[in-house]
Design an enzyme around this catalytic site. Structure first.
Site, PDB file in Angstrom:
ATOM      1  N   ASP A  10       0.859  -1.188   0.000  1.00  0.00           N
ATOM      2  CA  ASP A  10       0.000   0.000   0.000  1.00  0.00           C
ATOM      3  C   ASP A  10       0.890   1.230   0.000  1.00  0.00           C
ATOM      4  OD1 ASP A  10      -2.732   1.381   0.571  1.00  0.00           O
ATOM      5  OD2 ASP A  10      -1.451   2.146   2.166  1.00  0.00           O
ATOM      6  N   GLU A  12       0.755   5.484   0.694  1.00  0.00           N
ATOM      7  CA  GLU A  12       0.055   6.703   1.092  1.00  0.00           C
ATOM      8  C   GLU A  12       0.661   7.854   0.294  1.00  0.00           C
ATOM      9  OE1 GLU A  12      -2.598   6.852   2.965  1.00  0.00           O
ATOM     10  OE2 GLU A  12      -2.525   4.699   3.359  1.00  0.00           O
ATOM     11  N   HIS A 156      -5.174   4.476   7.727  1.00  0.00           N
ATOM     12  CA  HIS A 156      -4.625   5.079   6.504  1.00  0.00           C
ATOM     13  C   HIS A 156      -3.110   5.244   6.594  1.00  0.00           C
ATOM     14  CE1 HIS A 156      -8.400   5.761   4.438  1.00  0.00           C
ATOM     15  NE2 HIS A 156      -8.904   6.178   5.571  1.00  0.00           N
ATOM     16  N   ASP A 161      -2.595  -0.746   6.984  1.00  0.00           N
ATOM     17  CA  ASP A 161      -3.632  -1.005   5.976  1.00  0.00           C
ATOM     18  C   ASP A 161      -3.438  -2.353   5.285  1.00  0.00           C
ATOM     19  OD1 ASP A 161      -4.756   1.355   6.648  1.00  0.00           O
ATOM     20  OD2 ASP A 161      -4.491   2.351   4.720  1.00  0.00           O
TER      21      ASP A 161
END
Length: 461
Positions: A10, A12, A156, A161
């Site tokens: 993931d 951000e 987040h 996540d």
């Protein structure tokens, strides 16, 4: 080297303003044993963007990562080797990675002039769970699914996540396994896959409001790399690079090769040739024969996409003559990657409006019934354009532009894929064109609809 592990990852990012690109602020991943679904090792790091001013207040509100947090963090170029080693040659997994995270990884490697990692397979839990698990939890956001199973609140942050993503998949798989074992006992038949959602209520409200915006519609010009028929394998990252504006693309090399094979002398086409084969005039279309169906995303795929047909199997494509341009080429709007969205707007006759509304109605119903929770954008609207991505830095569009002579013959005006500037010069307010149009459903980042794509234009003298 054994690379059988599944790489859940993931990123951000910043929340870009218009004209800005995304910047990665954090990368997190876990390597998971595919047989036991156990975490083998993890990696996470904050990332300092090249321009700290990209971290806006909105960005901080989204993931909590501030400029102060990353000021001493490594640049992406410093962690590129590690990221490449984690991802390359492994199966990639994540929530909405095909639409978002994969594209951000490719962009980050491109910005430092390096080849990106390539997967040997991909598991997008958003698409997978939408199809298999459905909307029983509400929408398909990770936070909603985690709350449904009592897994806590989504932070987040990248590593949190991906770990939550793995747990959600485990829970969903367990529920589906139990239901398949005792379907008569465990499956709740009182919950319909097409139960009322905010989208359905929105559609009802729109249809009963009495609003009539059926005089004009935006047309999209396809960028190089688009096609409404073939869908490449999503495990191929070339597909991901071109997919950000639409679900309908071809390989860039194929289109360039076709263009190179065009003869260099002037091409004259008779108005009475088979140029219109596969394209129907509005008067030849029966509204009752317009169908929206789900077809495999690619051959052998269990993931589905929407397709509009006329009759049993013919793709719905339109040939519309003598369309008057109300608003010329507009390229002032940018997508999230900073690339121009190119569209123009024409006056429409009532017959064409009724066809487009029938397409909308059929496609909306199939979209909602299939479990999509995306907001629907209607084809016919006042001045709202439908975005088209431009591949790479060369703003070239995959469209033919011809001019109709007084004798009826047509002559090709541009002998290579036209640029935005060339199209702006030709497609001005008040111009009259014959248009070969493709109707292409899309469902992207919670927005869905049918976009009208111009494949070929014939300018009237």
């Amino acid at each position: 080297m054994d690379r059988s592990e599944i790489a859940f990852f993931d990123v951000e990012t910043t929340v870009p303003k218009r004209g800005e690109r995304f910047a990665i602020l954090e990368f997190g991943s876990i390597l998971v044993c595919p047989k036991k679904l156990t975490e083998l090792r993890s990696y996470t790091t904050l990332v300092q963007p090249a321009d700290l001013s990209l971290i806006s207040t909105l960005s901080v509100r989204c993931n909590g990562i501030s400029r102060h947090d990353v000021v001493l963090a490594p640049l992406f170029s410093d962690i590129a080797d590690t990221v490449y080693d984690i991802l390359h040659g492994r199966i990639w997994a994540g929530h909405n990675i095909l639409r978002f995270d994969c594209a951000r990884i490719r962009e980050a490697f491109a910005e430092i002039g390096r080849q990106p990692p390539e997967p040997k397979g991909a598991i997008d839990s958003l698409a997978l769970l939408t199809q298999r698990f459905g909307r029983r939890a509400g929408d398909m956001k990770m936070a909603t699914l985690a709350s449904y199973f009592g897994l806590g609140k989504q932070t987040h942050r990248s590593l949190d996540d991906v770990r939550m993503n793995l747990e959600v998949l485990k829970y969903c798989a367990t529920v589906l396994f139990l239901e398949s074992s005792l379907p008569d006992v465990l499956v709740d038949k009182s919950v319909s896959p097409t139960e009322t959602t905010s989208l359905r209520r929105h559609l009802r409200a729109s249809s009963s409001s009495g609003e009539d915006n059926t005089l004009i519609t935006p047309f999209t010009l396809p960028s190089i790399g688009e096609n409404s028929v073939a869908q490449p394998d999503p495990f191929n990252m070339t597909f991901l690079r071109n997919e950000m504006a639409s679900d309908n693309n071809l390989q860039l090399d194929t289109l360039m090769e076709e263009e190179e094979n065009q003869p260099s002398d002037t091409v004259v086409v008779s108005a009475n040739t088979s140029d219109r084969e596969g394209f129907l005039s509005p008067d030849a279309i029966s509204l009752s024969n317009i169908r929206a169906v789900l077809v495999p995303l690619y051959h052998g795929s269990q993931l589905m996409r929407l397709k509009l047909l006329h009759g049993d199997s013919s793709p719905l494509q339109l040939y519309c003559s003598c369309l008057k341009i109300r608003f010329g080429i507009s390229g002032k709007f940018l997508d999230n990657s900073g690339r121009r969205r190119l569209n123009f707007v024409v006056d429409l006759n009532p017959r064409l409006c009724s066809i487009l509304e029938a397409c909308d109605s059929n496609a909306q119903k199939v979209s909602v019934d299939s479990g999509s929770s995306s907001d629907w954008n209607t084809v016919v609207s006042p001045v709202k354009g439908i975005p088209t991505e431009i591949s790479g830095d060369a703003a070239r569009y995959a469209i033919e532009v011809h001019q109709r002579e007084s004798g009826g013959d047509t002559q090709k005006l541009i002998f290579s894929n036209p640029s935005a500037e060339e199209l702006e010069t030709l497609l001005k307010q008040g111009s009259v064109v014959d248009a070969f149009l493709s109707l292409e459903p899309y469902d992207y980042q919670q927005k869905a609809g049918v976009r009208l794509v111009a494949k070929k234009l014939v300018m009237h003298s």
